[in-house]
Design an enzyme around this catalytic site. Structure first.
Site, mmCIF file in Angstrom:
data_model
loop_
_atom_site.group_PDB
_atom_site.id
_atom_site.type_symbol
_atom_site.label_atom_id
_atom_site.label_comp_id
_atom_site.label_asym_id
_atom_site.label_seq_id
_atom_site.Cartn_x
_atom_site.Cartn_y
_atom_site.Cartn_z
ATOM 1 N N LYS A 198 -35.068 -26.425 20.563
ATOM 2 C CA LYS A 198 -33.832 -26.489 19.771
ATOM 3 C C LYS A 198 -33.166 -25.116 19.701
ATOM 4 O O LYS A 198 -31.945 -25.016 19.765
ATOM 5 C CB LYS A 198 -34.130 -26.989 18.347
ATOM 6 N N LYS B 83 -36.510 -37.630 27.014
ATOM 7 C CA LYS B 83 -36.665 -38.589 25.913
ATOM 8 C C LYS B 83 -35.301 -38.958 25.337
ATOM 9 O O LYS B 83 -34.374 -38.137 25.389
ATOM 10 C CB LYS B 83 -37.591 -38.027 24.825
ATOM 11 N N LYS C 187 -30.955 -37.741 19.886
ATOM 12 C CA LYS C 187 -29.603 -37.605 19.336
ATOM 13 C C LYS C 187 -28.782 -36.619 20.139
ATOM 14 O O LYS C 187 -27.577 -36.744 20.253
ATOM 15 C CB LYS C 187 -29.691 -37.049 17.910
HETATM 16 P P1 AMP Z 1 -36.248 -37.222 14.396
HETATM 17 O O1 AMP Z 1 -35.328 -37.699 13.332
HETATM 18 O O2 AMP Z 1 -35.594 -36.964 15.710
HETATM 19 O O3 AMP Z 1 -37.068 -36.058 13.941
HETATM 20 O O4 AMP Z 1 -37.298 -38.393 14.735
HETATM 21 C C1 AMP Z 1 -37.810 -39.295 13.799
HETATM 22 C C2 AMP Z 1 -38.978 -40.074 14.383
HETATM 23 O O5 AMP Z 1 -38.621 -40.761 15.588
HETATM 24 C C3 AMP Z 1 -40.197 -39.213 14.746
HETATM 25 O O6 AMP Z 1 -41.378 -39.896 14.365
HETATM 26 C C4 AMP Z 1 -40.129 -39.109 16.246
HETATM 27 O O7 AMP Z 1 -41.407 -38.930 16.835
HETATM 28 C C5 AMP Z 1 -39.552 -40.470 16.641
HETATM 29 N N1 AMP Z 1 -38.791 -40.381 17.894
HETATM 30 C C6 AMP Z 1 -37.651 -39.693 18.113
HETATM 31 N N2 AMP Z 1 -37.226 -39.837 19.401
HETATM 32 C C7 AMP Z 1 -38.140 -40.653 20.003
HETATM 33 C C8 AMP Z 1 -38.268 -41.199 21.328
HETATM 34 N N3 AMP Z 1 -37.358 -40.947 22.279
HETATM 35 N N4 AMP Z 1 -39.318 -42.002 21.589
HETATM 36 C C9 AMP Z 1 -40.246 -42.292 20.639
HETATM 37 N N5 AMP Z 1 -40.185 -41.811 19.368
HETATM 38 C C10 AMP Z 1 -39.160 -41.005 19.045
#
Ligand code: AMP
Length: 326
Positions: free
Chosen positions: A105, A188, A191
């Site tokens: 990031k 992956k 956002k």
């Molecule tokens: P974040 O708000 O991006 O921190 O993510 C929230 C949750 O979604 C966390 O548990 C991440 O591990 C899961 N997550 C985010 N992106 C992915 C993805 N592409 N595949 C699987 N899990 C994801």
């Protein structure tokens, strides 16, 4: 999840929410919308407020039951920031510098724009987890390193001050540990992905979902086979189809054998629309009654505070803070 967009995406749903919904049946589950985490990168205040409610509404619409689980907004429970400060003082600078999410990031933003808050983000996350004596933390693969850091910090605290904090286990659903971008199946779904067409948002209209799935990047042959190395795009679609239909990847491979990628995409698009459309509709219903949504979140914060305050009091005691005279 961070309320840093107006919709959660399919990676959040598959990697995290699906497990959360399942686990609330046989655990004392605690889930929050992490607005303190969201401000580690600049947020428009009005948008942040709207996105906090939208994220909470999407949790509920997806199946988190606020009567069964404790559901709240992180900033409503000040103990998160308070414990994070204490844990900051137990975390090595080098240790925090090794977090790959920070490296990614901060690289994206340039080191002059990356804040100290972004750097200490995983320590706030450790506080989120440790305040609730969490036994299990259900996350996607990208969070594994942060949960390991949480375990290290808890063990260090206990060693230094006596057994005070529970050391949690990580739980990652292997089948959906990482959902990939539809346009760049090597990356992956995120956002901050490069192409808008690569991300499916929970709040996407059905026609938009169908269009994105149909333009997903696959490969030049036409064999429908799960092979995440050799055929990442096809494998990602099979994962999503399996998730949305609750049928195994193998059974879809058999059913679609010889059908070509057109058939795979049509099935996947239909299945995702069937999965996500009720969530989108329910989210809008929930958002049409903000007072009720805020009441639910307020009740959740009250429940969470009782647990969090008790842990924080134990921590204060352990480190040697005296109690205020009341
Ligand atoms: P974040 O708000 O991006 O921190 O993510 C929230 C949750 O979604 C966390 O548990 C991440 O591990 C899961 N997550 C985010 N992106 C992915 C993805 N592409 N595949 C699987 N899990 C994801």
């Amino acid at each position: 999840m961070q309320p840093s967009a107006d919709s959660l995406h399919l990676g959040n749903y598959a990697g995290a929410l699906v497990q959360w919904i399942d686990m609330q049946k046989n655990h004392d589950a605690v889930y929050c919308v992490v607005d303190l985490h969201a401000i580690t990168v600049p947020q428009d205040p009005k948008q942040l407020a709207a996105n906090t409610r939208r994220t909470a509404a999407q949790y509920i619409a997806s199946g988190i039951d606020p009567e069964v689980s404790t559901l709240f907004v992180q900033s409503h429970v000040p103990a998160h920031s308070e414990l994070a400060w204490i844990l900051n003082t137990l975390t090595g600078f080098g240790e925090a510098s090794r977090m790959t999410q920070f490296k990614d990031k901060s690289q994206k933003q340039g080191s002059d724009n990356a804040t100290v808050g972004l750097f200490t983000y995983p320590i706030l996350q450790a506080a989120d987890i440790l305040l609730y004596d969490s036994a299990v933390v259900p996350v996607g693969e990208d969070q594994r390193q942060h949960i390991e850091l949480t375990r290290d910090i808890a063990e260090r605290f206990n060693q230094r001050f006596g057994k005070t904090l529970s050391v949690p286990e990580v739980r990652i659903l292997e089948a959906a540990a990482k959902i990939y971008d539809l346009q760049s199946p090597g990356a992956k779904m995120s956002k901050s992905g490069d192409s808008p067409a690569g991300i499916i948002w929970l709040m996407d209209e059905p026609s938009v979902i169908a269009k994105k799935v149909k333009s997903a990047v696959t490969d030049t042959d036409s064999e429908i086979r799960f092979d995440s190395e050799g055929k990442p795009g096809v494998s990602n679609l099979l994962t999503l189809l399996s998730l949305a239909t609750e049928q195994s990847v193998e059974s879809w491979q058999d059913q679609l054998a010889g059908g070509g990628y057109g058939a795979l995409k049509t099935q996947t698009a239909d299945a995702l629309v069937a999965l996500l459309e009720p969530i989108r509709v329910r989210t809008h219903e929930l958002l049409s009654d903000v007072a009720e949504l805020d009441r639910i979140l307020g009740a959740g914060a009250a429940k969470a505070s009782v647990i969090a305050e008790a842990t924080l009091a134990r921590v204060h005691d352990a480190v040697g803070f005296i109690k205020p005279l009341r």
